[in-house]
Design a protein around this motif. Sequence first.
Motif, mmCIF file in Angstrom:
data_model
loop_
_atom_site.group_PDB
_atom_site.id
_atom_site.type_symbol
_atom_site.label_atom_id
_atom_site.label_comp_id
_atom_site.label_asym_id
_atom_site.label_seq_id
_atom_site.Cartn_x
_atom_site.Cartn_y
_atom_site.Cartn_z
ATOM 1 N N SER A 189 0.851 -1.197 0.000
ATOM 2 C CA SER A 189 0.000 0.000 0.000
ATOM 3 C C SER A 189 0.879 1.236 0.000
ATOM 4 O O SER A 189 2.083 1.157 0.308
ATOM 5 N N GLY A 190 0.246 2.364 -0.306
ATOM 6 C CA GLY A 190 0.981 3.620 -0.282
ATOM 7 C C GLY A 190 1.580 3.881 1.091
ATOM 8 O O GLY A 190 2.740 4.290 1.223
ATOM 9 N N ALA A 191 0.767 3.652 2.118
ATOM 10 C CA ALA A 191 1.238 3.904 3.485
ATOM 11 C C ALA A 191 2.488 3.088 3.799
ATOM 12 O O ALA A 191 3.407 3.571 4.460
ATOM 13 N N VAL A 233 5.538 4.693 2.302
ATOM 14 C CA VAL A 233 5.910 5.873 3.089
ATOM 15 C C VAL A 233 6.552 5.454 4.405
ATOM 16 O O VAL A 233 7.577 6.008 4.841
ATOM 17 N N PHE A 278 -1.100 14.293 2.853
ATOM 18 C CA PHE A 278 -1.667 13.000 3.237
ATOM 19 C C PHE A 278 -0.670 11.932 2.808
ATOM 20 O O PHE A 278 -0.354 11.801 1.630
ATOM 21 N N HIS A 279 -0.188 11.169 3.784
ATOM 22 C CA HIS A 279 0.799 10.132 3.473
ATOM 23 C C HIS A 279 0.318 8.739 3.852
ATOM 24 O O HIS A 279 1.076 7.773 3.695
ATOM 25 N N GLY A 280 -0.905 8.620 4.372
ATOM 26 C CA GLY A 280 -1.414 7.296 4.716
ATOM 27 C C GLY A 280 -1.862 7.228 6.162
ATOM 28 O O GLY A 280 -1.817 8.224 6.894
ATOM 29 N N GLU A 297 4.741 15.820 -1.102
ATOM 30 C CA GLU A 297 3.957 15.438 -2.281
ATOM 31 C C GLU A 297 4.239 16.500 -3.347
ATOM 32 O O GLU A 297 3.933 17.681 -3.129
ATOM 33 N N ASP A 332 6.693 11.785 -2.194
ATOM 34 C CA ASP A 332 5.565 10.858 -2.117
ATOM 35 C C ASP A 332 4.757 11.012 -3.402
ATOM 36 O O ASP A 332 3.947 11.928 -3.545
ATOM 37 N N GLN A 356 0.125 9.294 -5.268
ATOM 38 C CA GLN A 356 -1.022 9.731 -6.062
ATOM 39 C C GLN A 356 -0.614 10.415 -7.368
ATOM 40 O O GLN A 356 -1.257 10.257 -8.400
ATOM 41 N N LYS A 358 -0.752 3.248 -5.659
ATOM 42 C CA LYS A 358 -1.988 3.507 -6.400
ATOM 43 C C LYS A 358 -2.008 2.932 -7.812
ATOM 44 O O LYS A 358 -2.418 1.802 -8.016
HETATM 45 C C1 LIG Z 1 0.142 10.948 -1.548
HETATM 46 C C2 LIG Z 1 -0.353 9.741 -0.838
HETATM 47 N N1 LIG Z 1 0.496 9.033 -0.078
HETATM 48 C C3 LIG Z 1 0.107 7.916 0.570
HETATM 49 C C4 LIG Z 1 -1.198 7.468 0.490
HETATM 50 C C5 LIG Z 1 -1.602 6.216 1.226
HETATM 51 O O1 LIG Z 1 -1.854 5.206 0.325
HETATM 52 P P1 LIG Z 1 -2.686 3.900 0.781
HETATM 53 O O2 LIG Z 1 -4.091 4.324 0.990
HETATM 54 O O3 LIG Z 1 -2.505 2.951 -0.370
HETATM 55 O O4 LIG Z 1 -2.044 3.402 2.022
HETATM 56 C C6 LIG Z 1 -2.118 8.171 -0.284
HETATM 57 C C7 LIG Z 1 -3.510 7.726 -0.387
HETATM 58 O O5 LIG Z 1 -4.391 8.425 -0.793
HETATM 59 C C8 LIG Z 1 -1.689 9.336 -0.973
HETATM 60 O O6 LIG Z 1 -2.520 10.048 -1.730
#
Ligand SMILES: Cc1ncc(COP(=O)(O)O)c(C=O)c1O
Length: 448
Positions: free
Chosen positions: A125-127, A130, A153-155, A229, A262, A265, A291
């Motif tokens: 996952s994105g989180a 990060v 927003f990083h998760g 971001e 990051d 997105q 994503k």
């Molecule tokens: C820039 C950014 N980083 C991290 C995340 C977290 O990703 P995830 O929901 O896959 O954990 C998101 C999710 O929207 C995001 O937009």
Amino acid sequence: MLEETSIPYLVTPLPGPKAQAMVARSEQAVTPSLPRAYPLVVKRAQGVVVEDVDGNLFLDCAAGIAVCATGHCHSSVVQAIREQSSRLIHICGADFYDTQYTELAERLGRLAPGPASKKVFLGNSGAEAVEAALKLARYHTGRTEVVAFFGAFHGRTMGAVSLTASSPKYKRGFRPLVPGITHVPYAYCYRCRYNLSHPTCNLACVDYIEEELFARSIAPEEVAAIFVEPVLGEGGYVVPPPGWLSKLRALCDKYGILLVADEVQSGLGRTGKMWAVEHWAVEPDILCSAKALASGMPVSAMIARAEVMSWPSGAHGSTYGGNPVCCAAAQATLDVIEGEGLLENATGVGSQLLGNLSQLAQESRLIGDVRGLGLMIGIELVLDKETKARAEREANLVVQECFKRGLLLLPCGPNNVRFSPPLILTEQQASTAFQIFAAALAHVEHGG
Ligand SMILES: Cc1ncc(COP(=O)(O)O)c(C=O)c1O
């Protein structure tokens, strides 16, 4: 088969009876923490068309939060998943040398900006990407402090949510968070925290970090990384002004701080370039991707220059991360993005949509700002164009009205609506989406 020419095509007032029944069941069985934009219950999807359980067809300009860049169920991605899942579903890339993991790492290492010699960690996952970047930045530099931005927003995992500062709801009730993270204002020119204007501001928001934060509070030699971001996502689809990211890069270089981009997105063609940082020719030390990477299959990547990826065996890993099926889907996704001209399409169709929305902003009472790169476009709604008071209720209403008319959009930030469609969106589909958006906006403006 879903017919593109018929979209949107609504057979019931929304939500339909089957959707309502499923929403009720979901409320009994599923965690209430999921935010839910509107009562959409999907049966299947193809390209940019989503069909709900009642047979309604929607034009999808949300793409599962900017995930389905290649469109829903692209035939090449489906085929790659089928073939790989019949050969090998899981082996654990952390314990064994999986071919799919290695080949995707090689490709992403080449694809990310900077020298070819990079190393890649794959997560789910994105989180997780990060989270891995946060750990690596501390490990590699031996420093504890981290700088991130308001609006970011990083998760939602503990480290990622500690870096997040787009809304208090993400942190409420979860403290204590990961210590050592300080937030500073993003380059949000429409709402400049210093009441300055670009370019005469000379990017004072970067100077603030050095002249206030570093000079008075945190010695820069204690700072491991700045997380950024390149285009703000959940925080409101904010595009920073020219020179900002480069100035941030220079600040990092001056003090040996790692710049972590990051691109969860903004990456993989969303902004019309493979990576958003390319708009400003900036090379991050670490890049996070997720994503769109596998068209909806769960895989993420944390990509760093080889010398930065300096942690030893056992320091970090994941049971599922870099699962072979997800890696195969990612390879197919990258083939489609590169082979079917999706960057060019995002640039062309994005500029058409941005142009139409900017024109609409002239006539609209509610639109305060329209901004974006490629097919990452945000519309900020305000109650008053002078005071810029946030039209939070109205932004949500516009999204709801679009849904009722067969267009899937999502909000972002407290008072923004975002377009993050599949990168295969045609000019015709963009025009249909724009017309529905304009009708929904007019309805809300007239008190509907
Ligand atoms: C820039 C950014 N980083 C991290 C995340 C977290 O990703 P995830 O929901 O896959 O954990 C998101 C999710 O929207 C995001 O937009």
